[in-house]
Design an enzyme around this catalytic site. Structure first.
Site, PDB file in Angstrom:
ATOM      1  N   GLY A  65       0.837  -1.190   0.000  1.00 43.11           N
ATOM      2  CA  GLY A  65       0.000   0.000   0.000  1.00 43.11           C
ATOM      3  C   GLY A  65       0.873   1.241   0.000  1.00 43.11           C
ATOM      4  CB  CYS A  92       5.356   2.176   7.291  1.00 43.66           C
ATOM      5  SG  CYS A  92       4.810   3.688   6.487  1.00 43.66           S
ATOM      6  CG  LEU A  93       6.657   1.151   1.151  1.00 39.63           C
ATOM      7  CD1 LEU A  93       5.979   1.545  -0.156  1.00 39.63           C
ATOM      8  CD2 LEU A  93       7.763   0.141   0.902  1.00 39.63           C
ATOM      9  CG  HIS A 124      -0.409   0.979   7.445  1.00 41.73           C
ATOM     10  ND1 HIS A 124       0.554   0.581   8.349  1.00 41.73           N
ATOM     11  CD2 HIS A 124       0.213   1.841   6.598  1.00 41.73           C
ATOM     12  CE1 HIS A 124       1.700   1.172   8.058  1.00 41.73           C
ATOM     13  NE2 HIS A 124       1.530   1.942   7.001  1.00 41.73           N
ATOM     14  CD  GLU A 125      -0.954   2.331   2.923  1.00 45.32           C
ATOM     15  OE1 GLU A 125      -0.566   3.513   2.825  1.00 45.32           O
ATOM     16  OE2 GLU A 125      -0.175   1.387   3.164  1.00 45.32           O
ATOM     17  CG  HIS A 132       0.317   6.721   5.706  1.00 46.33           C
ATOM     18  ND1 HIS A 132       1.450   7.203   6.328  1.00 46.33           N
ATOM     19  CD2 HIS A 132       0.576   5.410   5.450  1.00 46.33           C
ATOM     20  CE1 HIS A 132       2.343   6.223   6.442  1.00 46.33           C
ATOM     21  NE2 HIS A 132       1.833   5.118   5.922  1.00 46.33           N
ATOM     22  CD  GLN A 168       3.440   5.719   2.813  1.00 48.05           C
ATOM     23  OE1 GLN A 168       2.472   5.153   2.337  1.00 48.05           O
ATOM     24  NE2 GLN A 168       4.476   5.071   3.307  1.00 48.05           N
TER      25      GLN A 168
HETATM   26 NI    NI Z   1       2.729   3.254   5.827  1.00 49.42          NI
END
Ligand code: NI
Length: 184
Positions: A46, A98-99, A140-141, A144, A51
């Site tokens: 995701g 998380c990226l 999670h997304e 953000h 991000q």
């Molecule tokens: Ni993340």
């Protein structure tokens, strides 16, 4: 299409509340395509707009690889202006990463099922009830878009365990297999 550099932990854009998308232009469409390409390039499941430094309420996901064989695979999905309208089921712990916080993972407790209203990549209204991995990635997304990171849910003790990692990421010293936005 383009691979966009990913911003990392402690970049202020990750803490901003994303703005609603009022109009779905060609530019927005291109941006969503770029987000998919960026996500696949980084082998993420995701990716949310903040991000890649864009404070809009958009995220993309493709959690098919995480799912069990017998699960229905929804494939790539884009969520524009999503709204979680219901959370239900048991609260369960699952490992998250998380990226924007490379190589840090920990267990986060979240509801098993969510109902989400959103607009898709054609700016058409959709509603989905998701459980399991899909619900996990959505939550999670979605966080953000409100400036929330998964580490915010960790206990003081668990956060302390990741302190050195977070410091390294913050200092721009962590190597990643995908492009990172250099620190200003
Ligand atoms: Ni993340």
């Amino acid at each position: 299409m383009a691979i966009l550099p990913i911003v990392t932990y402690n970049d202020p854009v990750l803490r901003k509340k994303g703005e609603h998308v009022e109009e779905f232009t060609d530019e927005t469409r291109q941006f969503v395509a770029d987000m998919f390409e960026t996500m696949y390039n980084s082998e993420g499941v995701g990716l949310a707009a903040p991000q890649v430094g864009v404070s809009l309420r958009i995220f993309v996901l493709d959690a098919d690889n995480m799912m069990d064989e017998e699960d229905e695979k929804p494939g790539p999905m884009a969520f524009v202006n999503p709204e979680i309208i219901e959370k239900k089921g048991m609260k369960i712990p699952m490992d998250e990463g998380c990226l924007s916080i490379p190589e840090v993972t920990d267990k986060v407790v979240r509801p098993e099922t969510v109902v989400v209203k959103y607009k898709d990549e054609n700016f058409e209204d959709q509603e989905i009830e998701a459980s399991g991995w899909l619900a996990r990635v959505i939550q999670h997304e979605y966080d953000h878009l409100d400036g929330v990171l998964f580490i915010d849910y960790l206990s003081v003790f668990r956060k302390r365990m990741h302190k050195a990692d977070l410091k390294e990421i913050e200092n721009g010293e962590r190597e990643t297999r995908y492009p990172i936005k250099p620190k200003d």
